[in-house]
Design a protein around this motif. Structure first.
Motif, PDB file in Angstrom:
ATOM      1  N   THR A  89       0.852  -1.191   0.000  1.00  0.00           N
ATOM      2  CA  THR A  89       0.000   0.000   0.000  1.00  0.00           C
ATOM      3  C   THR A  89       0.888   1.242   0.000  1.00  0.00           C
ATOM      4  OG1 THR A  89      -1.647  -1.193   1.279  1.00  0.00           O
ATOM      5  CG2 THR A  89      -1.829   1.208   1.242  1.00  0.00           C
ATOM      6  N   GLY A  90       0.502   2.255  -0.763  1.00  0.00           N
ATOM      7  CA  GLY A  90       1.299   3.471  -0.811  1.00  0.00           C
ATOM      8  C   GLY A  90       2.574   3.308  -1.603  1.00  0.00           C
ATOM      9  N   SER A  91       2.624   2.305  -2.484  1.00  0.00           N
ATOM     10  CA  SER A  91       3.777   2.090  -3.355  1.00  0.00           C
ATOM     11  C   SER A  91       3.357   2.365  -4.791  1.00  0.00           C
ATOM     12  CB  SER A  91       4.285   0.648  -3.214  1.00  0.00           C
ATOM     13  OG  SER A  91       3.369  -0.267  -3.810  1.00  0.00           O
ATOM     14  N   THR A  92       4.216   2.017  -5.738  1.00  0.00           N
ATOM     15  CA  THR A  92       3.858   2.185  -7.147  1.00  0.00           C
ATOM     16  C   THR A  92       3.118   0.971  -7.690  1.00  0.00           C
ATOM     17  OG1 THR A  92       5.898   1.201  -8.019  1.00  0.00           O
ATOM     18  CG2 THR A  92       5.972   3.531  -7.442  1.00  0.00           C
ATOM     19  N   ALA A  93       3.002  -0.090  -6.893  1.00  0.00           N
ATOM     20  CA  ALA A  93       2.434  -1.354  -7.371  1.00  0.00           C
ATOM     21  C   ALA A  93       0.907  -1.331  -7.372  1.00  0.00           C
ATOM     22  CB  ALA A  93       2.942  -2.510  -6.511  1.00  0.00           C
ATOM     23  N   GLY A  94       0.332  -2.312  -8.062  1.00  0.00           N
ATOM     24  CA  GLY A  94      -1.116  -2.454  -8.117  1.00  0.00           C
ATOM     25  C   GLY A  94      -1.581  -3.664  -7.330  1.00  0.00           C
ATOM     26  N   GLY A  95      -2.736  -4.219  -7.725  1.00  0.00           N
ATOM     27  CA  GLY A  95      -3.294  -5.378  -7.052  1.00  0.00           C
ATOM     28  C   GLY A  95      -4.156  -4.999  -5.858  1.00  0.00           C
ATOM     29  N   ILE A  96      -4.633  -6.034  -5.154  1.00  0.00           N
ATOM     30  CA  ILE A  96      -5.435  -5.797  -3.948  1.00  0.00           C
ATOM     31  C   ILE A  96      -4.622  -5.054  -2.890  1.00  0.00           C
ATOM     32  CG2 ILE A  96      -6.532  -6.985  -2.002  1.00  0.00           C
ATOM     33  CD1 ILE A  96      -7.426  -9.152  -4.000  1.00  0.00           C
ATOM     34  N   LYS A  97      -3.356  -5.293  -2.822  1.00  0.00           N
ATOM     35  CA  LYS A  97      -2.355  -4.741  -1.910  1.00  0.00           C
ATOM     36  C   LYS A  97      -2.208  -5.654  -0.683  1.00  0.00           C
ATOM     37  CE  LYS A  97      -1.566  -1.233  -4.552  1.00  0.00           C
ATOM     38  NZ  LYS A  97      -2.058   0.107  -4.322  1.00  0.00           N
ATOM     39  N   GLN A  98      -0.969  -5.909  -0.357  1.00  0.00           N
ATOM     40  CA  GLN A  98      -0.635  -6.863   0.701  1.00  0.00           C
ATOM     41  C   GLN A  98      -1.172  -6.435   2.062  1.00  0.00           C
ATOM     42  OE1 GLN A  98       3.615  -7.354   0.474  1.00  0.00           O
ATOM     43  NE2 GLN A  98       3.540  -7.841  -1.710  1.00  0.00           N
ATOM     44  N   HIS A  99      -1.234  -5.132   2.299  1.00  0.00           N
ATOM     45  CA  HIS A  99      -1.693  -4.657   3.613  1.00  0.00           C
ATOM     46  C   HIS A  99      -3.122  -5.100   3.889  1.00  0.00           C
ATOM     47  CE1 HIS A  99      -1.845  -2.154   7.163  1.00  0.00           C
ATOM     48  NE2 HIS A  99      -2.918  -1.535   6.708  1.00  0.00           N
ATOM     49  N   ARG A 100      -3.967  -5.062   2.881  1.00  0.00           N
ATOM     50  CA  ARG A 100      -5.363  -5.473   3.080  1.00  0.00           C
ATOM     51  C   ARG A 100      -5.444  -6.962   3.406  1.00  0.00           C
ATOM     52  NH1 ARG A 100      -6.130  -1.816  -1.545  1.00  0.00           N
ATOM     53  NH2 ARG A 100      -7.236   0.046  -0.794  1.00  0.00           N
ATOM     54  N   LEU A 150     -14.435  -5.113   2.128  1.00  0.00           N
ATOM     55  CA  LEU A 150     -15.229  -4.536   1.044  1.00  0.00           C
ATOM     56  C   LEU A 150     -14.397  -4.358  -0.213  1.00  0.00           C
ATOM     57  CD1 LEU A 150     -17.358  -1.825   2.920  1.00  0.00           C
ATOM     58  CD2 LEU A 150     -18.212  -3.863   1.741  1.00  0.00           C
ATOM     59  N   TYR A 151     -13.166  -3.872  -0.040  1.00  0.00           N
ATOM     60  CA  TYR A 151     -12.324  -3.661  -1.220  1.00  0.00           C
ATOM     61  C   TYR A 151     -11.941  -4.984  -1.859  1.00  0.00           C
ATOM     62  CZ  TYR A 151      -8.809  -1.867  -4.347  1.00  0.00           C
ATOM     63  OH  TYR A 151      -8.114  -1.558  -5.494  1.00  0.00           O
ATOM     64  N   ILE A 152     -11.579  -5.979  -1.060  1.00  0.00           N
ATOM     65  CA  ILE A 152     -11.210  -7.285  -1.610  1.00  0.00           C
ATOM     66  C   ILE A 152     -12.375  -7.893  -2.377  1.00  0.00           C
ATOM     67  CG2 ILE A 152     -10.572  -9.645  -1.001  1.00  0.00           C
ATOM     68  CD1 ILE A 152      -8.994  -8.447   1.377  1.00  0.00           C
ATOM     69  N   ALA A 153     -13.581  -7.809  -1.790  1.00  0.00           N
ATOM     70  CA  ALA A 153     -14.767  -8.365  -2.459  1.00  0.00           C
ATOM     71  C   ALA A 153     -15.038  -7.647  -3.777  1.00  0.00           C
ATOM     72  CB  ALA A 153     -15.976  -8.266  -1.532  1.00  0.00           C
ATOM     73  N   LEU A 154     -14.964  -6.317  -3.765  1.00  0.00           N
ATOM     74  CA  LEU A 154     -15.209  -5.543  -4.985  1.00  0.00           C
ATOM     75  C   LEU A 154     -14.154  -5.858  -6.042  1.00  0.00           C
ATOM     76  CD1 LEU A 154     -16.846  -3.362  -6.428  1.00  0.00           C
ATOM     77  CD2 LEU A 154     -15.407  -1.639  -5.321  1.00  0.00           C
ATOM     78  N   TYR A 155     -12.919  -6.000  -5.615  1.00  0.00           N
ATOM     79  CA  TYR A 155     -11.828  -6.290  -6.547  1.00  0.00           C
ATOM     80  C   TYR A 155     -12.042  -7.640  -7.225  1.00  0.00           C
ATOM     81  CZ  TYR A 155      -7.009  -6.236  -8.294  1.00  0.00           C
ATOM     82  OH  TYR A 155      -5.898  -6.221  -9.102  1.00  0.00           O
ATOM     83  N   LEU A 156     -12.360  -8.659  -6.430  1.00  0.00           N
ATOM     84  CA  LEU A 156     -12.535 -10.001  -6.992  1.00  0.00           C
ATOM     85  C   LEU A 156     -13.763 -10.079  -7.903  1.00  0.00           C
ATOM     86  CD1 LEU A 156     -11.599 -12.196  -3.890  1.00  0.00           C
ATOM     87  CD2 LEU A 156     -10.195 -11.679  -5.897  1.00  0.00           C
ATOM     88  N   LEU A 157     -14.833  -9.392  -7.515  1.00  0.00           N
ATOM     89  CA  LEU A 157     -16.028  -9.377  -8.372  1.00  0.00           C
ATOM     90  C   LEU A 157     -15.732  -8.688  -9.706  1.00  0.00           C
ATOM     91  CD1 LEU A 157     -18.848  -8.577  -5.773  1.00  0.00           C
ATOM     92  CD2 LEU A 157     -18.543 -10.715  -7.069  1.00  0.00           C
ATOM     93  N   ALA A 199     -15.942 -10.337 -13.418  1.00  0.00           N
ATOM     94  CA  ALA A 199     -16.770  -9.696 -14.442  1.00  0.00           C
ATOM     95  C   ALA A 199     -15.931  -9.343 -15.666  1.00  0.00           C
ATOM     96  CB  ALA A 199     -17.423  -8.440 -13.871  1.00  0.00           C
ATOM     97  N   GLY A 200     -14.732  -8.815 -15.452  1.00  0.00           N
ATOM     98  CA  GLY A 200     -13.859  -8.480 -16.570  1.00  0.00           C
ATOM     99  C   GLY A 200     -13.416  -9.697 -17.339  1.00  0.00           C
TER     100      GLY A 200
END
Length: 501
Positions: free
Chosen positions: A349-360, A406-413, A417-418
């Protein structure tokens, strides 16, 4: 809302938004115009110069007019929704203006927008033939990833002061401050980022790259972007030393800037307590071992030779960079599953990387641990779980856990969908889930779906995924919803002289 007083208030708020958006337009315009200077080294590319100067200087001029006409007051305070509007508008302007050099180079609108989106969002998926592309275009792609990785808001906050930056920084996913003073914190981020870049460029040059290749790959490694000047990516050099340097740069880019700052200050105890680094320390050897024994060892019986691509691709996927030393499209289903999992997890989190983020995911693990502990505790007894951010210890709250879930669920959904949307174009579902995980996580690894000949609709699905992943959903939602609610009120006509404050 038809209340004239609210309309006056709203217009005052948007004057401030126009001013800060103008400042971002200036920065973006300068980034777009900068590759024109490279024509001094490549005289044969002078025909490409207008393709950079026209959109770059044009956007910078528009930004200058906005900033001069609506310059915010020093004590102006932006809310997070105000910041979201600025970020959404700035990113749309960056992508639109950033697509023009690609159109100038002969690409159609869809592919130009795709390449610009992939650049600014630090994804690295590409429809460009790098063997025939102009050096100015190649450098421009790297420069976009460098600026997009740092964050447009951070670049602006490093140059201006004031409380407005808090809302703007939060809107672009940079809520943590390295030091109490926001401007100084933003400058420290830029300094760390620049130090990574300079050290990486020098190391890659010493490892055997040309200066041009070294600069481009350092830009795209520290930003976890993944654009390359070679169609074979890092595999072109077949050099363990170059791969080692790139892996270090990728890991630094995917590390939370707060952790990087603490590491630079020598606070090793705080670094070792960091949950994201602990998770990375588990994931890297575990995933590398699975890929080595389950995938690469089948094609190369020598253990060390098989471990090399397994380790590199693990780091590349987890840091969401997308560099490659081998073609992952030929890997078996186990290899794809591991890479998809790593791409979904992402960096710090707070890096240049993407994804769900390890902190979550770390918070989710802490929450599960708390639930299991309370089962075996006496009735009425509660357990507390803590985690560290930099040198500060925090206790896990229900709000922290709820936001993460909430963020993890939204990300996976969104990922599912994509993937289904891509499958509608006739591809196998496994290929589609891999490709969209790469786009949504701003990774850049591909199994062959992203090509110059891909249908326009497919590319627009991937464009949407890249934007959602980079701006983390809620910023887009907040910005678009606020614009949709406010525009009708802002556009209402008022008779001259009436409702003046």
């Amino acid at each position: 809302m038809s209340d004239p007083r609210y309309r006056i208030y709203l217009r005052r708020r948007y004057r401030m938004i126009y001013g800060y958006a103008g400042y971002l337009f200036i920065l973006i315009g300068l980034v777009i115009a900068a590759p024109a200077l490279l024509a001094l080294c490549y005289p044969g590319e002078l025909h490409m110069v207008p393709g950079f100067l026209l959109p770059g200087l044009g956007l910078a001029l528009a930004g200058t007019v906005l900033y001069a006409g609506f310059r915010p007051q020093a004590n102006a305070i932006l809310s997070i929704t105000d910041g979201a509007v600025i970020v959404v508008v700035a990113w749309c302007a960056a992508i639109a203006a950033g697509a023009i050099p690609f159109v100038w180079a002969g690409h159609d609108l869809t592919r130009a927008v795709f390449e610009a989106t992939s650049g600014w969002t630090t994804t690295g998926l590409s429809v460009l033939d790098v063997t025939t592309a102009s050096p100015l275009i190649l450098f421009f792609r790297s420069l976009m990833q460098l600026a997009g990785g740092a964050g447009l808001a951070i670049l602006m906050l490093s140059a201006i002061a004031g409380p407005a930056g808090i809302g703007l920084g939060m809107a672009e996913g940079r809520a943590e401050q390295l030091v109490p003073q926001l401007q100084q914190s933003a400058r420290l981020v830029v300094m760390l980022y620049s130090a990574y870049l300079l050290a990486g460029t020098g190391a890659l040059k010493l490892a055997g790259m040309s200066w041009f290749d070294a600069v481009n790959h350092a830009c795209c490694a520290v930003s976890t972007g993944g654009f390359s000047t070679r169609p074979e990516s890092i595999g072109f050099w077949n050099s363990p030393v170059i791969e080692a340097v790139i892996m270090i740069l990728m890991l630094l880019g995917a590390m939370n800037f707060m952790t990087g700052y603490v590491l630079w200050r020598g606070a090793w105890r705080a670094v070792l307590r960091n949950g994201e680094l602990r998770l990375t320390a588990w994931l890297l050897p575990l995933a590398s071992a699975v890929l080595c024994f389950g995938v690469t060892l089948q094609s190369d019986p020598h253990a060390l030779a098989a471990l090399r691509p397994a380790l590199f691709q693990t780091v590349s996927a987890l840091t969401t960079t997308g560099y490659a030393t081998t073609g992952v499209a030929a890997w078996n289903s186990l290899g794809w599953l591991v890479l998809i999992t790593l791409m979904l997890i992402g960096g710090g989190t707070g890096s240049t990387a993407g994804g769900i983020k390890q902190h979550r995911l770390y918070l989710l693990g802490k929450g599960l641990k708390k639930e299991f502990q309370e089962i075996f505790l006496p009735p009425g007894t509660l357990s507390e779980q803590s985690f560290w951010t930099g040198i500060h210890r925090r206790f896990l709250s229900e709000s922290d856990l709820r936001k993460a879930l909430l963020y993890i669920a939204l990300y996976l959904l969104t990922w599912l969908a994509g993937g289904c949307a891509l499958a509608a174009f006739g591809y196998p579902l496994a290929d589609c889930l891999f490709e969209f995980a790469s786009a949504l996580g701003t990774v850049g690894l591909s199994v062959g779906l992203t090509t110059a000949n891909a249908p326009d609709g497919q590319l627009w699905v991937l464009i949407a995924g890249m934007l959602f992943g980079r701006l983390e959903f809620f910023v887009l939602f907040w910005g678009l919803i606020k614009l949709g609610r406010d525009l009708p009120t802002l556009l209402q006509w008022s008779p001259p002289g009436r409702f003046l404050a």
